[in-house]
Design a protein around this motif. Structure first.
Motif, PDB file in Angstrom:
ATOM      1  N   VAL A   1      -6.339   3.412  -4.912  1.00  0.00           N
ATOM      2  CA  VAL A   1      -6.954   2.427  -4.020  1.00  0.00           C
ATOM      3  C   VAL A   1      -8.217   1.855  -4.664  1.00  0.00           C
ATOM      4  O   VAL A   1      -8.459   0.642  -4.617  1.00  0.00           O
ATOM      5  CB  VAL A   1      -7.249   3.045  -2.635  1.00  0.00           C
ATOM      6  CG1 VAL A   1      -8.102   2.116  -1.786  1.00  0.00           C
ATOM      7  CG2 VAL A   1      -5.947   3.381  -1.918  1.00  0.00           C
TER       8      VAL A   1
ATOM      9  N   TRP B   1       0.730   4.165  -2.772  1.00  0.00           N
ATOM     10  CA  TRP B   1       0.580   5.581  -2.450  1.00  0.00           C
ATOM     11  C   TRP B   1       1.742   6.390  -3.001  1.00  0.00           C
ATOM     12  O   TRP B   1       1.556   7.489  -3.510  1.00  0.00           O
ATOM     13  CB  TRP B   1       0.463   5.771  -0.936  1.00  0.00           C
ATOM     14  CG  TRP B   1      -0.927   5.579  -0.445  1.00  0.00           C
ATOM     15  CD1 TRP B   1      -1.824   4.652  -0.866  1.00  0.00           C
ATOM     16  CD2 TRP B   1      -1.576   6.330   0.571  1.00  0.00           C
ATOM     17  NE1 TRP B   1      -2.985   4.774  -0.154  1.00  0.00           N
ATOM     18  CE2 TRP B   1      -2.859   5.796   0.724  1.00  0.00           C
ATOM     19  CE3 TRP B   1      -1.173   7.390   1.375  1.00  0.00           C
ATOM     20  CZ2 TRP B   1      -3.762   6.295   1.635  1.00  0.00           C
ATOM     21  CZ3 TRP B   1      -2.073   7.885   2.287  1.00  0.00           C
ATOM     22  CH2 TRP B   1      -3.352   7.344   2.413  1.00  0.00           C
ATOM     23  N   ASN B   2       2.966   5.851  -2.870  1.00  0.00           N
ATOM     24  CA  ASN B   2       4.130   6.570  -3.390  1.00  0.00           C
ATOM     25  C   ASN B   2       4.042   6.769  -4.894  1.00  0.00           C
ATOM     26  O   ASN B   2       4.423   7.815  -5.404  1.00  0.00           O
ATOM     27  CB  ASN B   2       5.427   5.849  -3.010  1.00  0.00           C
ATOM     28  CG  ASN B   2       5.749   5.984  -1.541  1.00  0.00           C
ATOM     29  OD1 ASN B   2       5.291   6.901  -0.874  1.00  0.00           O
ATOM     30  ND2 ASN B   2       6.544   5.059  -1.031  1.00  0.00           N
TER      31      ASN B   2
ATOM     32  N   LEU C   1      -3.470  15.240  -4.188  1.00  0.00           N
ATOM     33  CA  LEU C   1      -2.884  14.045  -3.588  1.00  0.00           C
ATOM     34  C   LEU C   1      -3.976  13.066  -3.159  1.00  0.00           C
ATOM     35  O   LEU C   1      -3.916  11.874  -3.465  1.00  0.00           O
ATOM     36  CB  LEU C   1      -2.025  14.437  -2.385  1.00  0.00           C
ATOM     37  CG  LEU C   1      -1.486  13.294  -1.542  1.00  0.00           C
ATOM     38  CD1 LEU C   1      -0.456  12.484  -2.319  1.00  0.00           C
ATOM     39  CD2 LEU C   1      -0.893  13.827  -0.249  1.00  0.00           C
TER      40      LEU C   1
ATOM     41  N   ARG D   1      -5.663  11.395  -6.197  1.00  0.00           N
ATOM     42  CA  ARG D   1      -4.794  10.404  -6.849  1.00  0.00           C
ATOM     43  C   ARG D   1      -4.679   9.132  -6.008  1.00  0.00           C
ATOM     44  O   ARG D   1      -4.723   8.020  -6.535  1.00  0.00           O
ATOM     45  CB  ARG D   1      -3.426  11.006  -7.105  1.00  0.00           C
ATOM     46  CG  ARG D   1      -3.460  12.108  -8.163  1.00  0.00           C
ATOM     47  CD  ARG D   1      -2.141  12.826  -8.229  1.00  0.00           C
ATOM     48  NE  ARG D   1      -1.125  11.920  -8.734  1.00  0.00           N
ATOM     49  CZ  ARG D   1      -0.383  12.152  -9.803  1.00  0.00           C
ATOM     50  NH1 ARG D   1      -0.543  13.256 -10.477  1.00  0.00           N
ATOM     51  NH2 ARG D   1       0.511  11.280 -10.185  1.00  0.00           N
ATOM     52  N   ARG D   2      -4.520   9.282  -4.707  1.00  0.00           N
ATOM     53  CA  ARG D   2      -4.411   8.102  -3.842  1.00  0.00           C
ATOM     54  C   ARG D   2      -5.716   7.322  -3.812  1.00  0.00           C
ATOM     55  O   ARG D   2      -5.702   6.084  -3.865  1.00  0.00           O
ATOM     56  CB  ARG D   2      -4.000   8.517  -2.437  1.00  0.00           C
ATOM     57  CG  ARG D   2      -2.538   8.907  -2.343  1.00  0.00           C
ATOM     58  CD  ARG D   2      -2.188   9.333  -0.954  1.00  0.00           C
ATOM     59  NE  ARG D   2      -0.748   9.548  -0.785  1.00  0.00           N
ATOM     60  CZ  ARG D   2      -0.210  10.025   0.312  1.00  0.00           C
ATOM     61  NH1 ARG D   2      -0.965  10.317   1.362  1.00  0.00           N
ATOM     62  NH2 ARG D   2       1.091  10.204   0.382  1.00  0.00           N
ATOM     63  N   ARG D   3      -6.826   8.021  -3.721  1.00  0.00           N
ATOM     64  CA  ARG D   3      -8.120   7.316  -3.703  1.00  0.00           C
ATOM     65  C   ARG D   3      -8.365   6.591  -5.010  1.00  0.00           C
ATOM     66  O   ARG D   3      -8.909   5.474  -5.017  1.00  0.00           O
ATOM     67  CB  ARG D   3      -9.254   8.285  -3.390  1.00  0.00           C
ATOM     68  CG  ARG D   3      -9.276   8.656  -1.935  1.00  0.00           C
ATOM     69  CD  ARG D   3     -10.484   9.452  -1.556  1.00  0.00           C
ATOM     70  NE  ARG D   3     -10.360   9.857  -0.152  1.00  0.00           N
ATOM     71  CZ  ARG D   3     -10.979  10.876   0.377  1.00  0.00           C
ATOM     72  NH1 ARG D   3     -11.792  11.615  -0.349  1.00  0.00           N
ATOM     73  NH2 ARG D   3     -10.808  11.169   1.648  1.00  0.00           N
TER      74      ARG D   3
ATOM     75  N   THR E   1       0.830  -1.201   0.000  1.00  0.00           N
ATOM     76  CA  THR E   1       0.000   0.000   0.000  1.00  0.00           C
ATOM     77  C   THR E   1       0.867   1.255   0.000  1.00  0.00           C
ATOM     78  O   THR E   1       0.564   2.226  -0.699  1.00  0.00           O
ATOM     79  CB  THR E   1      -0.952  -0.005   1.203  1.00  0.00           C
ATOM     80  OG1 THR E   1      -1.739  -1.202   1.154  1.00  0.00           O
ATOM     81  CG2 THR E   1      -1.863   1.201   1.194  1.00  0.00           C
TER      82      THR E   1
ATOM     83  N   ALA F   1       1.269   7.077  -6.523  1.00  0.00           N
ATOM     84  CA  ALA F   1       0.246   8.108  -6.707  1.00  0.00           C
ATOM     85  C   ALA F   1       0.813   9.497  -6.419  1.00  0.00           C
ATOM     86  O   ALA F   1       0.347  10.494  -6.978  1.00  0.00           O
ATOM     87  CB  ALA F   1      -0.962   7.826  -5.806  1.00  0.00           C
ATOM     88  N   ASP F   2       1.835   9.565  -5.561  1.00  0.00           N
ATOM     89  CA  ASP F   2       2.458  10.852  -5.220  1.00  0.00           C
ATOM     90  C   ASP F   2       3.314  11.397  -6.352  1.00  0.00           C
ATOM     91  O   ASP F   2       3.599  12.590  -6.395  1.00  0.00           O
ATOM     92  CB  ASP F   2       3.357  10.705  -3.978  1.00  0.00           C
ATOM     93  CG  ASP F   2       2.593  10.317  -2.725  1.00  0.00           C
ATOM     94  OD1 ASP F   2       1.347  10.309  -2.742  1.00  0.00           O
ATOM     95  OD2 ASP F   2       3.258   9.998  -1.713  1.00  0.00           O
TER      96      ASP F   2
ATOM     97  N   GLU G   1       0.542  16.999   4.467  1.00  0.00           N
ATOM     98  CA  GLU G   1      -0.516  16.105   4.953  1.00  0.00           C
ATOM     99  C   GLU G   1      -0.834  16.355   6.423  1.00  0.00           C
ATOM    100  O   GLU G   1      -2.001  16.381   6.816  1.00  0.00           O
ATOM    101  CB  GLU G   1      -0.109  14.644   4.786  1.00  0.00           C
ATOM    102  CG  GLU G   1      -0.082  14.158   3.365  1.00  0.00           C
ATOM    103  CD  GLU G   1       0.342  12.710   3.309  1.00  0.00           C
ATOM    104  OE1 GLU G   1      -0.569  11.855   3.223  1.00  0.00           O
ATOM    105  OE2 GLU G   1       1.553  12.426   3.359  1.00  0.00           O
TER     106      GLU G   1
END
Length: 174
Positions: A132, A40-41, A124, A127-129, A36, A43-44, A60
């Protein structure tokens, strides 16, 4: 299809005394959390403006608290105040945060996201959502429901452990 991880033996099972949790469960959770973090990275990557991972973490944290003093940010980042101050210098120069005098104590400086910082944080989160959701779309609805239940309980247990272990160390918000 689920993959069963091999059960550790000997010293690796020493953690079973803590609530009788087998190490294979801890190993499976560790692997998922690691995957995960990589998700996330990824997506960053490509955020505009481009900032370092520690700068992104600071954004954040400030977003989570809304307004935060420098000491609170340093504590959340696990950094010393002088390093955190230099980090904030860079974030302020990039137009992502603003420093303001606290309402209650004019000697205290509080940090908040600027409009540009808010936009970066929103980008951010989107993109993360999305990343996921792409993974969740590959799961059955029943598996997603079980995952939600398990993650809710895991989060509650984690928060209880955090409150019990660290305690509340002074005011973080202004």
């Amino acid at each position: 299809m689920s993959q069963r991880l091999p059960r550790p033996s000997g010293e690796e099972q020493a953690g079973e005394g803590h609530g009788a949790v087998p190490d294979d469960v801890a190993v499976a959770v560790e692997r998922v959390l690691s995957s995960t973090a990589l998700l996330w990275n990824r997506a960053d990557q490509g955020l505009e403006p481009a900032i370092s991972p520690i700068q992104l973490r600071a954004v954040e944290v400030i977003a989570r608290f809304g307004r935060l003093n420098l000491g609170g940010l340093a504590e959340e980042l696990g950094a010393i105040p002088s390093s955190t101050s230099r980090l904030c210098d860079r974030l302020e120069a990039a137009g992502l945060i603003a420093r303001e005098t606290a309402r209650a104590d004019r000697r205290e400086i509080v940090l908040r996201l600027t409009d540009q910082g808010e936009r970066l944080h929103a980008q951010l989160v989107r993109r993360r959502r999305a990343a996921v959701r792409d993974v969740l779309a590959q799961m059955s609805p029943a598996s997603r429901a079980r995952l939600l239940d398990a993650l809710t309980e895991f989060g509650q247990a984690s928060e209880r452990g955090e409150r019990g272990g660290r305690g509340i160390a002074g005011s973080r918000t202004a």
